[in-house]
Design a protein around this motif. Structure first.
Motif, PDB file in Angstrom:
ATOM      1  N   UNK A  60       0.677  -1.237  -0.168  1.00  0.00           N
ATOM      2  CA  UNK A  60       0.095   0.093  -0.087  1.00  0.00           C
ATOM      3  C   UNK A  60       0.937   1.416  -0.086  1.00  0.00           C
ATOM      4  N   UNK A  61       1.772   1.525  -1.114  1.00  0.00           N
ATOM      5  CA  UNK A  61       2.617   2.706  -1.062  1.00  0.00           C
ATOM      6  C   UNK A  61       1.846   3.938  -0.850  1.00  0.00           C
ATOM      7  N   UNK A  62       2.460   4.930  -0.489  1.00  0.00           N
ATOM      8  CA  UNK A  62       1.826   6.321  -0.379  1.00  0.00           C
ATOM      9  C   UNK A  62       1.832   6.891  -1.834  1.00  0.00           C
ATOM     10  N   UNK A  63       1.029   7.853  -1.845  1.00  0.00           N
ATOM     11  CA  UNK A  63       1.067   8.729  -3.114  1.00  0.00           C
ATOM     12  C   UNK A  63       0.323  10.033  -2.753  1.00  0.00           C
ATOM     13  N   UNK A  64       0.407  10.980  -3.582  1.00  0.00           N
ATOM     14  CA  UNK A  64      -0.206  12.233  -3.738  1.00  0.00           C
ATOM     15  C   UNK A  64      -1.371  12.576  -4.701  1.00  0.00           C
ATOM     16  N   UNK A  65      -2.637  12.868  -4.092  1.00  0.00           N
ATOM     17  CA  UNK A  65      -3.468  13.137  -5.183  1.00  0.00           C
ATOM     18  C   UNK A  65      -3.786  14.569  -5.226  1.00  0.00           C
ATOM     19  N   UNK A  66      -3.515  15.238  -6.231  1.00  0.00           N
ATOM     20  CA  UNK A  66      -3.992  16.684  -6.398  1.00  0.00           C
ATOM     21  C   UNK A  66      -5.440  16.756  -7.220  1.00  0.00           C
ATOM     22  N   UNK A  67      -6.185  17.485  -6.662  1.00  0.00           N
ATOM     23  CA  UNK A  67      -7.665  17.810  -7.098  1.00  0.00           C
ATOM     24  C   UNK A  67      -7.520  19.165  -7.576  1.00  0.00           C
ATOM     25  N   UNK A  68      -7.721  19.512  -8.751  1.00  0.00           N
ATOM     26  CA  UNK A  68      -7.660  20.544  -9.442  1.00  0.00           C
ATOM     27  C   UNK A  68      -9.261  21.206  -9.784  1.00  0.00           C
ATOM     28  N   UNK A  69      -9.472  22.199  -9.479  1.00  0.00           N
ATOM     29  CA  UNK A  69     -10.847  22.451  -9.460  1.00  0.00           C
ATOM     30  C   UNK A  69     -11.470  23.658 -10.139  1.00  0.00           C
ATOM     31  N   UNK A  70     -10.815  23.899 -11.184  1.00  0.00           N
ATOM     32  CA  UNK A  70     -11.270  25.082 -12.080  1.00  0.00           C
ATOM     33  C   UNK A  70     -12.374  24.520 -12.930  1.00  0.00           C
ATOM     34  N   UNK A  71     -13.881  24.410 -12.262  1.00  0.00           N
ATOM     35  CA  UNK A  71     -14.910  23.967 -13.160  1.00  0.00           C
ATOM     36  C   UNK A  71     -15.295  25.025 -14.220  1.00  0.00           C
ATOM     37  N   UNK A  72     -15.696  24.239 -15.262  1.00  0.00           N
ATOM     38  CA  UNK A  72     -16.157  24.957 -16.476  1.00  0.00           C
ATOM     39  C   UNK A  72     -17.741  25.014 -16.340  1.00  0.00           C
ATOM     40  N   UNK A  73     -18.351  26.217 -16.923  1.00  0.00           N
ATOM     41  CA  UNK A  73     -19.809  26.358 -16.928  1.00  0.00           C
ATOM     42  C   UNK A  73     -20.428  25.871 -18.070  1.00  0.00           C
ATOM     43  N   UNK A  74     -19.702  25.381 -19.168  1.00  0.00           N
ATOM     44  CA  UNK A  74     -20.600  24.639 -20.309  1.00  0.00           C
ATOM     45  C   UNK A  74     -19.808  23.519 -20.639  1.00  0.00           C
ATOM     46  N   UNK A  75     -20.415  22.728 -21.706  1.00  0.00           N
ATOM     47  CA  UNK A  75     -19.847  21.538 -22.076  1.00  0.00           C
ATOM     48  C   UNK A  75     -18.581  21.779 -23.112  1.00  0.00           C
ATOM     49  N   UNK A  76     -18.921  23.070 -23.666  1.00  0.00           N
ATOM     50  CA  UNK A  76     -17.748  23.442 -24.872  1.00  0.00           C
ATOM     51  C   UNK A  76     -16.380  23.741 -23.878  1.00  0.00           C
ATOM     52  N   UNK A  77     -16.668  24.534 -22.920  1.00  0.00           N
ATOM     53  CA  UNK A  77     -15.331  24.657 -21.923  1.00  0.00           C
ATOM     54  C   UNK A  77     -14.784  23.663 -21.511  1.00  0.00           C
ATOM     55  N   UNK A  78     -15.576  22.699 -20.998  1.00  0.00           N
ATOM     56  CA  UNK A  78     -15.127  21.489 -20.022  1.00  0.00           C
ATOM     57  C   UNK A  78     -14.625  20.557 -21.158  1.00  0.00           C
ATOM     58  N   UNK A  79     -14.875  20.626 -22.456  1.00  0.00           N
ATOM     59  CA  UNK A  79     -14.214  19.579 -23.204  1.00  0.00           C
ATOM     60  C   UNK A  79     -12.851  20.187 -23.522  1.00  0.00           C
ATOM     61  N   UNK A  80     -12.672  21.508 -23.644  1.00  0.00           N
ATOM     62  CA  UNK A  80     -11.769  22.231 -24.117  1.00  0.00           C
ATOM     63  C   UNK A  80     -10.668  22.193 -22.786  1.00  0.00           C
ATOM     64  N   UNK A  81     -11.162  22.194 -21.729  1.00  0.00           N
ATOM     65  CA  UNK A  81     -10.269  22.158 -20.326  1.00  0.00           C
ATOM     66  C   UNK A  81      -9.856  20.741 -20.178  1.00  0.00           C
ATOM     67  N   UNK A  82     -10.583  19.678 -20.615  1.00  0.00           N
ATOM     68  CA  UNK A  82     -10.230  18.160 -20.503  1.00  0.00           C
ATOM     69  C   UNK A  82      -8.918  18.140 -21.521  1.00  0.00           C
ATOM     70  N   UNK A  83      -8.953  18.578 -22.695  1.00  0.00           N
ATOM     71  CA  UNK A  83      -8.229  18.543 -23.606  1.00  0.00           C
ATOM     72  C   UNK A  83      -6.833  19.220 -23.203  1.00  0.00           C
ATOM     73  N   UNK A  84      -6.862  20.320 -22.499  1.00  0.00           N
ATOM     74  CA  UNK A  84      -5.527  20.928 -22.141  1.00  0.00           C
ATOM     75  C   UNK A  84      -5.024  20.093 -21.129  1.00  0.00           C
ATOM     76  N   UNK A  85      -5.774  19.655 -20.000  1.00  0.00           N
ATOM     77  CA  UNK A  85      -5.482  18.661 -18.727  1.00  0.00           C
ATOM     78  C   UNK A  85      -4.750  17.712 -19.646  1.00  0.00           C
ATOM     79  N   UNK A  86      -5.297  16.789 -20.253  1.00  0.00           N
ATOM     80  CA  UNK A  86      -4.811  15.629 -20.713  1.00  0.00           C
ATOM     81  C   UNK A  86      -3.542  15.802 -21.437  1.00  0.00           C
ATOM     82  N   UNK A  87      -3.378  17.100 -22.054  1.00  0.00           N
ATOM     83  CA  UNK A  87      -1.856  17.456 -22.826  1.00  0.00           C
ATOM     84  C   UNK A  87      -0.821  17.705 -21.625  1.00  0.00           C
ATOM     85  N   UNK A  88      -1.062  18.338 -20.860  1.00  0.00           N
ATOM     86  CA  UNK A  88      -0.192  18.953 -19.807  1.00  0.00           C
ATOM     87  C   UNK A  88       0.134  17.627 -18.835  1.00  0.00           C
ATOM     88  N   UNK A  89      -0.898  16.762 -18.563  1.00  0.00           N
ATOM     89  CA  UNK A  89      -0.497  15.642 -17.766  1.00  0.00           C
ATOM     90  C   UNK A  89       0.348  14.656 -18.357  1.00  0.00           C
TER      91      UNK A  89
END
Length: 363
Positions: A60-89
């Protein structure tokens, strides 16, 4: 006795009420059927960091979970945020192969929130270390820079600007004493660019970084590789003085930090630090390599100084023996030495059998 401060306890209570992970702290419930959430490590403008265990792996190794919370208010912006997040991750995942950058173990999203799971580094921040043991001397700070500059070189080679280098984001690993750079600002910045939530929209028009450690161009949303060098230089000043950048006086005309009177370092090292924290990009070091070379040269200055001659030059108008020496190739020098040796043998007394024998051979 409770080992957490009232401030941490208040933060824990607030986060527990607001987030799913906060509510799971200390419980046997597993997040994503895998992670046992232990406690909150910290909270910033863009999210919350939790300490957890991977219950499915041996030990059961330790790890760090970072929860990023910039919620988007529309499906379009959420999709864009998701794409950016995946790229940076994915970029973070590539960087994590370096021993001084936490390894990215997983990333995912849910309910408009984004999560990074990273390797847990057991150790303490440089900020805590300085508070506990006091400020560092010149040799220790030079060693610190020599260990961190190659990390910056590695990041910049991969076209990544950290944006938030400071003592709180530098850990000294308990196991091997290496320095580890954490909490990259790049992911936060990319998510801020697509965020439509009013609270975060204001943040997207401001810089990602920390007041005092971030240079002026970062406030203008134009960070460059030299921005990380500035922040590393300010961190070095913190190690030498125990003072944060906002505690120093500043030159009213230039905005430069007035730190020279606060420290006792060699002139060469002072020049390097000054160039690292120059306000003007034209006067600042451009790359980590430039700083590495300057530190290397500075370390040889005492040796080079000792090698310099302090004897006056001889008068050129003196006899040939006293004239200034000219360069001769090794072969020519050897030939001259042999002829001089033969001449001395010829002048030797004849009753010396050995000299007489050599005299005969040489003729």
């Amino acid at each position: 006795m409770n080992r957490f401060s009232p401030k941490i306890m208040k933060l824990h209570e607030s986060v527990s009420q607001q987030t799913q992970l906060g509510q799971m702290c200390g419980s046997k419930e597993l997040f994503r059927d895998r992670y046992e959430v232990i406690r909150i490590l910290g909270r910033g403008g863009f999210g919350i960091t939790f300490l957890a265990r991977n219950a499915l792996l041996p030990g059961k190794p330790l790890c760090v979970i970072k929860q990023l919370c910039p919620k988007a208010s529309s499906a379009k912006s959420l999709k864009k945020a998701s794409e950016r997040f995946e790229k940076e991750a994915k970029t973070l995942g590539q960087l994590g192969s370096h021993s001084q950058i936490p390894m990215l173990l997983d990333y995912f999203e849910g309910n408009g929130e984004f999560y990074l799971v990273q390797e847990y580094i057991r150790g303490s921040t440089l900020a805590r270390e300085v508070r506990r043991t006091g400020r560092k001397n010149e040799a220790a700070v030079k060693q610190f820079l020599q260990e961190l500059l190659p990390v910056l070189k590695y990041l910049h080679k991969h076209h990544v600007i950290h944006r938030d280098i400071k003592p709180q984001n530098l850990l000294r690993c308990e196991d091997d004493q290496r320095f580890v750079l954490i909490d990259f600002g790049a992911v936060k910045e990319k998510l801020a660019e697509v965020c439509e939530n009013s609270n975060y929209k204001n943040m997207s028009t401001n810089f990602i970084g920390t007041m005092g450690f971030a240079p002026p161009e970062q406030f203008s949303l134009c960070p460059v590789y030299a921005s990380d060098i500035y922040a590393l230089g300010v961190t070095a000043l913190y190690l030498l003085t125990g003072k944060g950048p906002l505690e120093f006086e500043h030159d009213r005309n230039t905005g430069e930090i007035c730190w020279q009177k606060e420290v006792n370092v060699s002139d060469g090292f002072a020049q390097i630090l000054s160039k690292m924290v120059k306000i003007s990009l034209d006067e600042r070091f451009k790359t980590a390599d430039e700083v590495i070379r300057a530190l290397g040269l500075e370390s040889y200055v005492p040796t080079l100084t000792n090698c310099l001659t302090t004897q006056p030059l001889k008068n050129i108008n003196n006899t040939q023996e006293e004239a200034l020496p000219i360069y001769l190739p090794p072969v020519q020098r050897t030939a001259i030495a042999i002829r001089d040796w033969q001449a001395k043998l010829r002048a030797a007394k004849p009753h010396d059998k050995l000299n007489r024998y050599i005299h005969q051979v040489s003729n």
